[in-house]
Design a protein around this motif. Structure first.
Motif, PDB file in Angstrom:
ATOM      1  N   PHE A 300      75.000  32.283  10.817  1.00  0.00           N
ATOM      2  CA  PHE A 300      73.707  32.506  11.451  1.00  0.00           C
ATOM      3  C   PHE A 300      72.605  32.142  10.470  1.00  0.00           C
ATOM      4  O   PHE A 300      72.838  32.032   9.268  1.00  0.00           O
ATOM      5  N   THR A 302      68.184  32.990   9.855  1.00  0.00           N
ATOM      6  CA  THR A 302      67.106  33.883  10.257  1.00  0.00           C
ATOM      7  C   THR A 302      65.781  33.178  10.096  1.00  0.00           C
ATOM      8  O   THR A 302      65.589  32.376   9.175  1.00  0.00           O
ATOM      9  N   VAL A 604      66.246  42.777  13.653  1.00  0.00           N
ATOM     10  CA  VAL A 604      66.300  41.614  14.542  1.00  0.00           C
ATOM     11  C   VAL A 604      65.462  41.914  15.779  1.00  0.00           C
ATOM     12  O   VAL A 604      65.679  42.919  16.465  1.00  0.00           O
ATOM     13  N   SER A 607      67.255  37.012  19.330  1.00  0.00           N
ATOM     14  CA  SER A 607      68.304  36.106  18.871  1.00  0.00           C
ATOM     15  C   SER A 607      68.524  35.023  19.906  1.00  0.00           C
ATOM     16  O   SER A 607      68.290  35.221  21.106  1.00  0.00           O
ATOM     17  N   THR A 620      73.897  31.178  15.292  1.00  0.00           N
ATOM     18  CA  THR A 620      72.914  32.033  15.950  1.00  0.00           C
ATOM     19  C   THR A 620      71.653  32.104  15.095  1.00  0.00           C
ATOM     20  O   THR A 620      71.733  32.253  13.870  1.00  0.00           O
ATOM     21  N   TYR A 622      68.348  34.279  14.332  1.00  0.00           N
ATOM     22  CA  TYR A 622      67.775  35.607  14.496  1.00  0.00           C
ATOM     23  C   TYR A 622      66.312  35.587  14.067  1.00  0.00           C
ATOM     24  O   TYR A 622      65.996  35.137  12.961  1.00  0.00           O
TER      25      TYR A 622
END
Length: 759
Positions: A300, A302, A604, A607, A620, A622
């Protein structure tokens, strides 16, 4: 062989020949050409190298010559240089010993008679190249000239003594003579002898002047040459350092050419410098041997959340008000301020002053390969190891070190939300590895039945007890409970394999944490620890693997990933990332940091599925709020590098305490001797304890065979733990040793009669 001719060296003052010199365990003894000249023993690979390449030189003036056997002898100058040599026969060895002893005596005499310049020049080994040979010849010529001047001074001194005595006799005779015919003859003799004394004295003065002038001139030249060599060495070191930095900058520039745009990077890692802070290749030792791991794509990424989330009020679903609209005051501060049981409201009681130092680690040399070469592929716990590889703590004490950051569990116990609590439990999980980054020493294997208590009830509000409940395989049970409303229990069995270049330690078993207030029941396992460069290079430790922290009551989960170290990775070394999700798989918090420094977490807000990464995996994305620090490693105490890199807590673990059980690790004699620096005695005591344990085990097996029926059979380790019992945990479904009580009551009463005699 031409023997040296004292007191002045001459060009024929040399001895040459072939000797066998020890190189290493792979090549053994190798034939080398040795030259003994002017108090220096030099060697070359061949005779042809004498004109341009010297492989090594040792100054005999400060050397020690020792005979080992009929053909072997050793020359050492106190540790910096040691030559293990072997002659072809005993006669040849004796010739070399005689020549070396004579050369050493002459070198010591010359060093004592010469001025300061004589202390520096003989110790300078001949340099490579034609210039080195010329300089060596110049030094020899100067030494011969100075030697001849010393001989002149000795001759003048003898003449002055001789003529001075004659003059004194003449003057005495002159005083007893009457004035008469003999007066003129005696006066003439006195005049002649006084003239001879004056001439000799003038010669002595001139010789002293010449010697002093020559010594001063050459002394200045040698000092200047020495300073030039020092300056060249400094410039060379600066040049190498600059090249290393340029090499590192080029590597980082090459890596940066493929880095994602800043909008896709993790702000929690880049806000404080990111990878350049810990990824400086120049900080690594040149002897390190790196094992590059395959770099897995990030699961993931961010990005900062939309500003609208920052403008919301504190009425968020999770109740984590410190994340939204209240950045100036953390959640911990709010909890402590509102908690009536906070430490500020309690009456402080005096606590015990604990030690802050232990004796410095001795510097004992030990050949690791000679011990480890026969252990490849074996279980580490079954290899007899000297204490030279250990640190003065047992495995039970190392388990207790997990509680160094107990405050994280104290804070978790105050959390209202199980998801917030999960963040603190995950941070506590990571913090237990922070003490291992420099700790390359092996802890003592506990004896069966050995215990360790850590009573910090008055200091920190918790008590801890460990017991070795099995020997093969080695297993330790640990129980800790706190007045703040949490209980930690674990049972760890270590499986380890030595693979030649590295050592892998795989902890088996689980760790559980229970909170009284919420009845939340967490469990997780440990990752693999790898010790690299076991044989060659500087030891270094890495943690790698994945951990799933599970809340069995709510179904919440935190997936932590410990990235293995890779020299070519763009990530910060020792990186840890994690995502906290609820039972439905929805992410609520993201954790990031390193297991040896700090961890941060951020909430978070949204997402989404991002672009495909390498190998076609979809990552993913976030959107998170600003990251906050949840844990930071405590600095090591001053001088920790000389105290096995122990933390402040580790320094206190082996501190003797009154009232502990007779099976406590603090009472273990070999461990105590090692801490005091008496390693030879510690090795002997360690062997005694291990043999005693084997004898007790054999006796226990014989008794088990007698007591059991043929149908039942016997267990190879029929041992019942003293303070723990094996139970099935209905919540996690695991079987582990659980504390059954009674230890602290026995301590209060001082009744340890039931404890086995293991030491």
């Amino acid at each position: 062989m031409s023997e040296p001719k004292p007191p002045t060296p001459t060009p024929g003052d040399t001895y040459k020949g072939w000797l066998f010199k020890w190189t290493n365990y792979i090549k053994g003894y190798q034939r080398r050409w040795f030259v003994l000249s002017n108090g220096l023993l030099s060697y070359y690979r061949t005779q042809a190298e004498m004109g341009h390449t010297c492989r090594g030189t040792i100054n005999l003036a400060t050397a020690n010559i020792a005979v080992e056997d009929s053909c072997n002898f050793v020359i050492s100058n106190g540790g910096a240089q040691t030559y293990h040599l072997k002659a072809s026969s005993e006669v040849e060895r004796q010739r070399w010993i005689t020549a070396l002893e004579l050369a050493k005596a002459k070198a010591v005499r010359m060093q004592a008679e010469s001025d300061d310049s004589g202390d520096d020049c003989p110790a300078v080994p001949p340099t490579s190249g034609q210039g080195g040979g010329c300089r060596n010849l110049e030094i020899q010529s100067t030494l011969r000239t100075l030697g001849s001047k010393v001989e002149d001074l000795n001759t003048c001194n003898d003449l002055i003594v001789k003529h001075g005595s004659a003059l004194q006799r003449s003057l005495s005779e002159l005083e007893g003579i009457r004035v008469g015919a003999d007066m003129g003859e005696k006066m003439r003799q006195v005049t002649e002898r006084a003239t001879l004394f004056r001439i000799t004295s003038n010669a002595m003065i001139n010789a002293c002047r010449d010697f002093l002038s020559l010594a001063q001139n050459h002394g200045k030249r040698w000092q200047k040459a020495l300073q030039v060599e020092r300056d060249q060495r400094i410039r060379l070191e600066e040049t190498l350092e600059q090249l290393a930095k340029q090499h590192n900058h080029l590597e980082r520039a090459f890596r940066g050419a493929t880095v994602l745009p800043s909008s896709f990077s993790n702000p929690t890692l880049c806000s404080k410098g990111g990878a350049p802070v810990k990824g400086d290749a120049s900080d690594e030792d040149d002897d390190n041997e790196f094992f590059d791991a395959m770099e897995d794509p990030a699961e993931f990424i961010t990005v900062p959340a939309d500003p609208k989330y920052h403008r919301r009020s504190g009425s968020n679903n999770s109740g984590f008000s410190s994340e939204i609209g209240m950045d100036d005051q953390s959640f911990d501060e709010l909890s402590l301020a509102s908690n009536p049981e906070s430490p500020q409201s309690l009456e402080l009681e005096p606590v015990r002053q604990r030690r802050t130092r232990i004796p410095d680690k001795p510097n004992y040399y030990l050949n690791l390969w000679s011990i480890m070469k026969n252990c490849i592929g074996k279980e580490l716990s079954k290899i007899p190891m000297p204490v030279n590889f250990n640190e003065p703590l047992s495995m039970l004490q190392r388990l207790s070190e997990d509680l160094e950051y107990y405050e994280l569990l104290d804070k978790a116990a105050k959390c209202q939300s199980s998801l917030e609590q999960m963040c603190y439990v995950a941070a506590f999980t990571v913090s237990s590895y922070s003490t291992t980054v420099h700790r390359t020493g092996k802890p003592f294997n506990p004896l069966l039945g050995e215990t360790f208590e850590l009573d910090r009830l008055r200091d920190c509000g918790y008590r801890s007890l460990c017991e070795q409940v099995s020997h093969h395989p080695p297993a330790a049970a640990h129980h800790a409970s706190s007045e703040k409303g949490w209980t930690l229990r674990q049972e760890i069995t270590l499986a380890s394999k030595f693979r030649g270049k590295y050592l892998s330690i795989m902890p088996l078993g689980s760790i559980q944490c229970l909170f009284d207030k919420t009845n939340n029941h967490y469990s997780w396992k440990k990752v693999t620890t790898t010790v690299h460069n076991i044989i060659v290079g500087k030891l270094w430790i890495d943690q790698s693997g994945e951990i799933d922290v599970v809340n069995h009551r709510t179904g919440d989960r935190c997936h932590l990933k410990f990235a293995p170290y890779s020299y070519f990775s763009r990530d910060v070394p020792r990186k840890v990332t994690g995502v906290v999700t609820d039972k439905d798989g929805k992410a609520h918090y993201v954790l990031s940091g390193t297991w040896d420094e700090k961890m941060e977490f951020s909430r978070v807000m949204q997402s989404s599925k991002g672009e495909n990464g390498t190998e076609g995996k979809q990552r993913t994305v976030y959107q998170t709020l600003k990251a906050k620090e949840i844990w930071r490693k405590n600095p090591l105490p001053e001088g920790a590098e000389n105290m096995y890199f122990f933390s402040s807590l580790a320094l206190t673990l082996n501190d003797p305490e009154e009232g502990v059980a007779p099976t406590d690790s603090r009472r273990r004699p070999d461990q105590r001797l090692m801490e005091d620096g008496r390693w030879d005695e510690a090795n002997a005591e360690k062997q005694r304890l291990e043999e005693k344990q084997r004898t007790v085990r054999r006796e226990r097996e014989r008794e088990a065979v007698k007591a059991s029926s043929p149908e039942e059979g016997t267990h190879p380790d029929n041992y019942q733990a003293m303070w723990f019992e094996k139970l099935d945990d209905p919540v996690s479904g695991e079987t582990l040793h659980v504390y059954k009580g009674g230890y602290w009551e026995a301590k209060d009463q001082g009744s340890w009669e039931a404890c086995p005699d293991i030491f």
